[in-house]
Design a protein around this motif. Structure first.
Motif, PDB file in Angstrom:
ATOM      1  N   ASP A  65      52.184  -6.493  -3.472  1.00 50.47           N
ATOM      2  CA  ASP A  65      52.866  -6.839  -4.726  1.00 50.47           C
ATOM      3  C   ASP A  65      53.374  -5.585  -5.443  1.00 50.47           C
ATOM      4  O   ASP A  65      52.588  -4.720  -5.831  1.00 50.47           O
ATOM      5  N   ALA A  67      56.668  -3.764  -8.145  1.00 49.48           N
ATOM      6  CA  ALA A  67      57.786  -3.933  -9.075  1.00 49.48           C
ATOM      7  C   ALA A  67      58.613  -2.658  -9.016  1.00 49.48           C
ATOM      8  O   ALA A  67      58.098  -1.581  -8.705  1.00 49.48           O
ATOM      9  N   ILE A  82      65.461  -4.779 -12.951  1.00 49.04           N
ATOM     10  CA  ILE A  82      64.065  -4.847 -12.541  1.00 49.04           C
ATOM     11  C   ILE A  82      63.958  -5.810 -11.372  1.00 49.04           C
ATOM     12  O   ILE A  82      64.569  -6.876 -11.395  1.00 49.04           O
TER      13      ILE A  82
ATOM     14  N   LEU B  25      57.255   1.494 -18.373  1.00 52.49           N
ATOM     15  CA  LEU B  25      55.846   1.126 -18.435  1.00 52.49           C
ATOM     16  C   LEU B  25      55.531   0.169 -17.295  1.00 52.49           C
ATOM     17  O   LEU B  25      56.215  -0.838 -17.114  1.00 52.49           O
ATOM     18  N   ALA B  26      54.505   0.496 -16.530  1.00 51.14           N
ATOM     19  CA  ALA B  26      54.003  -0.414 -15.491  1.00 51.14           C
ATOM     20  C   ALA B  26      52.692  -0.990 -15.985  1.00 51.14           C
ATOM     21  O   ALA B  26      51.838  -0.255 -16.486  1.00 51.14           O
ATOM     22  N   PHE B  27      52.557  -2.298 -15.880  1.00 50.31           N
ATOM     23  CA  PHE B  27      51.355  -2.958 -16.401  1.00 50.31           C
ATOM     24  C   PHE B  27      50.983  -4.147 -15.522  1.00 50.31           C
ATOM     25  O   PHE B  27      51.793  -4.635 -14.734  1.00 50.31           O
ATOM     26  N   HIS B  28      49.742  -4.573 -15.659  1.00 53.75           N
ATOM     27  CA  HIS B  28      49.271  -5.754 -14.948  1.00 53.75           C
ATOM     28  C   HIS B  28      49.646  -6.994 -15.746  1.00 53.75           C
ATOM     29  O   HIS B  28      49.562  -6.991 -16.982  1.00 53.75           O
ATOM     30  N   GLU B  32      49.661  -9.594 -10.939  1.00 51.72           N
ATOM     31  CA  GLU B  32      50.939  -8.981 -10.570  1.00 51.72           C
ATOM     32  C   GLU B  32      51.126  -7.647 -11.278  1.00 51.72           C
ATOM     33  O   GLU B  32      50.599  -7.428 -12.363  1.00 51.72           O
ATOM     34  N   VAL B  33      51.939  -6.794 -10.666  1.00 48.40           N
ATOM     35  CA  VAL B  33      52.334  -5.566 -11.344  1.00 48.40           C
ATOM     36  C   VAL B  33      53.757  -5.770 -11.873  1.00 48.40           C
ATOM     37  O   VAL B  33      54.609  -6.356 -11.206  1.00 48.40           O
ATOM     38  N   HIS B  34      53.970  -5.346 -13.119  1.00 51.51           N
ATOM     39  CA  HIS B  34      55.282  -5.471 -13.749  1.00 51.51           C
ATOM     40  C   HIS B  34      55.733  -4.112 -14.258  1.00 51.51           C
ATOM     41  O   HIS B  34      54.908  -3.234 -14.500  1.00 51.51           O
ATOM     42  N   ILE B  35      57.034  -3.985 -14.427  1.00 54.65           N
ATOM     43  CA  ILE B  35      57.576  -2.725 -14.925  1.00 54.65           C
ATOM     44  C   ILE B  35      58.675  -3.050 -15.920  1.00 54.65           C
ATOM     45  O   ILE B  35      59.409  -4.030 -15.744  1.00 54.65           O
ATOM     46  N   THR B  36      58.782  -2.256 -16.972  1.00 46.81           N
ATOM     47  CA  THR B  36      59.796  -2.518 -17.981  1.00 46.81           C
ATOM     48  C   THR B  36      60.162  -1.210 -18.677  1.00 46.81           C
ATOM     49  O   THR B  36      59.313  -0.341 -18.851  1.00 46.81           O
ATOM     50  N   ASP B  65      44.858  -1.327 -18.405  1.00 45.25           N
ATOM     51  CA  ASP B  65      45.255  -0.305 -17.428  1.00 45.25           C
ATOM     52  C   ASP B  65      46.784  -0.259 -17.269  1.00 45.25           C
ATOM     53  O   ASP B  65      47.393  -1.236 -16.837  1.00 45.25           O
ATOM     54  N   ALA B  67      50.486   2.402 -16.452  1.00 45.54           N
ATOM     55  CA  ALA B  67      51.063   3.660 -15.983  1.00 45.54           C
ATOM     56  C   ALA B  67      52.433   3.793 -16.634  1.00 45.54           C
ATOM     57  O   ALA B  67      53.073   2.789 -16.974  1.00 45.54           O
TER      58      ALA B  67
END
Lengths: 140, 140
Positions: A65, A67, A82, B25-28, B32-36, B65, B67
């Motif tokens: 998984d 992104a 994205i 910003l990458a976040f849970h 799932e991992v998401h990025i925005t 948590d 990144a």
């Protein structure tokens, strides 16, 4: 008056993905989220990138998984695309798919693996940044 | 001959973080991992950003948590700073910390929350991109 944000069509997202070559990959590493810049190329509505053995490769092998994000911005406008998807290490007999793509590693390395990101979701937005926030203070 | 990659010092990373205002910003979000993309500001070696209620806020409330990455690149060089840390929604009586920072939202919104990222790890690298990969083909 212009809308502050507009959604991009899938076609616009892919056109933008094809124009760029650097993005950021977010991936799981055990129970942590990590992010790293990557050089990528589009191959038939999938993304390919090369990577040497390391935490990025380990992370996606343990959890597919991922992104991915690309963007471009000026003082007044920003575009961001994205995608979320599944990463897969290509087998040796598929790795040639990267041979004719405009891919260059950020660091010289002879050993590398080719990873494919198969998108499950692609979205893009154009942002209008030229309405200063009400409480904004002058630039320092 | 220049090294293709050099590590930045913590001081250089913070200087670069203070110069920029957009990052990713990458976040849970559940598993799932998401990025925005986000607009951020540095406040005493933490990062602050504003966000309206939504999946970003939900994600970090469920799992702190995160990144974060910023970068800058030209045809021949790239700089990337990455931090990992814990995100925390500021309480109402702390939210004023964002008042005097150069923060602007990507979208107009009256309702917002202020989130702090407390870094646990900060690293930065300068990449030399001007050695073409051996198999590189001409730009299409």
């Amino acid at each position: 008056m212009e809308e502050p944000m507009t959604e991009m069509t899938p076609q616009e997202c892919w056109d933008f993905l094809r124009e760029q070559e650097f993005g950021r990959l977010a991936f799981h590493l055990a129970d942590e989220v990590h992010i790293t810049p990557i050089n990528y190329a589009v191959d038939h509505e999938t993304l390919l990138f090369r990577t040497a053995p390391g935490s990025k490769l380990l992370g996606i092998v343990m959890n597919e998984d991922v992104a991915f994000e690309i963007d471009q911005y000026t003082e007044t406008h920003a575009t961001s695309v994205i995608l979320r998807g599944r990463a897969r290490l290509l087998e040796e007999d598929e790795a040639h798919r990267s041979d004719n793509l405009r891919l260059r590693p950020w660091v010289d390395t002879e050993k590398y693996n080719v990873v494919e990101i198969l998108p499950t979701q692609v979205s893009g937005r154009n942002f209008d940044l030229d309405r200063p926030w009400l409480h904004m203070v002058p630039r320092r």
